[in-house]
Design a protein around this motif. Structure first.
Motif, PDB file in Angstrom:
ATOM      1  N   GLY A   1       0.726  -1.234   0.073  1.00  0.00           N
ATOM      2  CA  GLY A   1       0.101  -0.098   0.020  1.00  0.00           C
ATOM      3  C   GLY A   1       0.993   1.260   0.161  1.00  0.00           C
ATOM      4  O   GLY A   1       2.101   1.092   0.711  1.00  0.00           O
TER       5      GLY A   1
ATOM      6  N   LYS B   1      -0.827  -0.604  -6.408  1.00  0.00           N
ATOM      7  CA  LYS B   1      -0.839  -0.314  -4.796  1.00  0.00           C
ATOM      8  C   LYS B   1      -0.833   0.931  -4.433  1.00  0.00           C
ATOM      9  O   LYS B   1      -0.956   1.276  -3.325  1.00  0.00           O
ATOM     10  CB  LYS B   1       0.732  -0.683  -4.699  1.00  0.00           C
ATOM     11  CG  LYS B   1       1.251  -2.007  -5.151  1.00  0.00           C
ATOM     12  CD  LYS B   1       0.530  -3.332  -4.633  1.00  0.00           C
ATOM     13  CE  LYS B   1       1.240  -4.472  -4.661  1.00  0.00           C
ATOM     14  NZ  LYS B   1       1.409  -4.855  -6.085  1.00  0.00           N
TER      15      LYS B   1
ATOM     16  N   LYS C   1      -3.625   2.647  -1.440  1.00  0.00           N
ATOM     17  CA  LYS C   1      -4.278   1.761  -0.472  1.00  0.00           C
ATOM     18  C   LYS C   1      -3.136   2.045   0.909  1.00  0.00           C
ATOM     19  O   LYS C   1      -2.260   2.089   0.597  1.00  0.00           O
ATOM     20  CB  LYS C   1      -3.642   0.357  -1.173  1.00  0.00           C
ATOM     21  CG  LYS C   1      -4.557  -0.144  -2.227  1.00  0.00           C
ATOM     22  CD  LYS C   1      -4.472  -1.647  -2.390  1.00  0.00           C
ATOM     23  CE  LYS C   1      -5.312  -2.066  -3.684  1.00  0.00           C
ATOM     24  NZ  LYS C   1      -4.776  -3.490  -4.172  1.00  0.00           N
TER      25      LYS C   1
END
Length: 255
Positions: free
Chosen positions: A174, A210, A213
């Motif tokens: 993330g 990614k 997040k």
């Protein structure tokens, strides 16, 4: 076999293996590629599966980490471009760290020609890729995470302070402007925190999925990251947000 039966069979197979090639499915189901594609299109519209390079996988849960096998084939072209862009920051004589992850693994494929290069890693796939090259390899010690094919370190097993890492190439599950980089696993996060603390330059190599997040475990805020390298699919609004930070954002364009 009726379409619904075939589609259920595809789901059952994917629950066992997570990722399947098109050739594996046609052989297992004894159907043509055209028939299989119709079934896969139906399952994709139902958001049960996701098409990847050369095959399909189950749709990734928003709340769990996908397996290394899945990530090795997911968004492969983007990860290869990111990896190739990362090699532009590597020079002969460097001591670098390659994190456990599908994107950082791709970097290993492009650095075998460098002279007097030392690679420190906790990734078993990276070790296997570089084993027969002239690169000097150092693998950190600790417990093996089988699903991730990585080593998560503990101070009593490995003395991090003895390493002199110039450039660390890390992965993240993330990435946000507000919270920085994060991961699903606490042990992986602890290892990355240690590497960040002792490395002079920090690069995060991550595909565009990614971004936006913020997952389970925080690793580091953006002010500890020097460079983010991602692919050209990153949303323009997201690009503008990251351009306003002190972390350099680099987009690995396609051919």
């Amino acid at each position: 076999m009726f379409p619904l039966e075939r589609q259920q069979k595809i789901m059952d197979l994917l629950k066992l293996k997570k990722v399947l090639k098109i050739s594996e499915l046609t052989e297992e189901l004894n159907i043509s590629v055209d028939t299989l594609r119709r079934d896969l299109n139906t399952l994709t519209k139902q958001e049960k599966i996701e098409k990847i390079y050369g095959g399909v996988k189950l749709v990734e849960s928003k709340f769990a980490e996908s397996s290394m096998d899945e990530r090795m084939v997911s968004h492969l072209e983007e990860k290869e471009r990111i990896a190739l862009k990362c090699t532009e920051f590597i020079q002969d004589g460097d001591c670098i760290y390659l994190d456990s992850g599908s994107t950082t693994y791709q970097i290993a494929k492009y650095i075998k020609h460098f002279k007097n290069l030392t690679v420190v890693t906790n990734s078993i796939p990276v070790v296997n890729e570089l084993m027969n090259s002239s690169v000097e390899l150092v693998i950190i010690g600790g417990k093996i995470r089988l699903n991730e094919q990585s080593v998560v370190a503990y101070d009593y097993i490995f003395n991090f302070d003895q390493l002199n890492i110039l450039k660390a190439f890390l992965c993240a599950s993330g990435i946000t402007v507000e919270k920085g980089i994060s991961d699903y696993n606490l042990e992986e996060a602890i290892t990355r925190k240690k590497i960040i603390d002792m490395s002079k330059e920090i690069y995060v190599a991550a595909d565009s999925t990614k971004f936006g997040k913020d997952v389970t475990v925080s690793i580091a805020s953006l002010d500890k990251i020097d460079v983010l390298v991602t692919d050209a699919n990153l949303n323009k609004n997201m690009i503008q947000k990251f351009r306003k930070t002190n972390t350099k954002l680099i987009i690995a364009e396609g051919p």
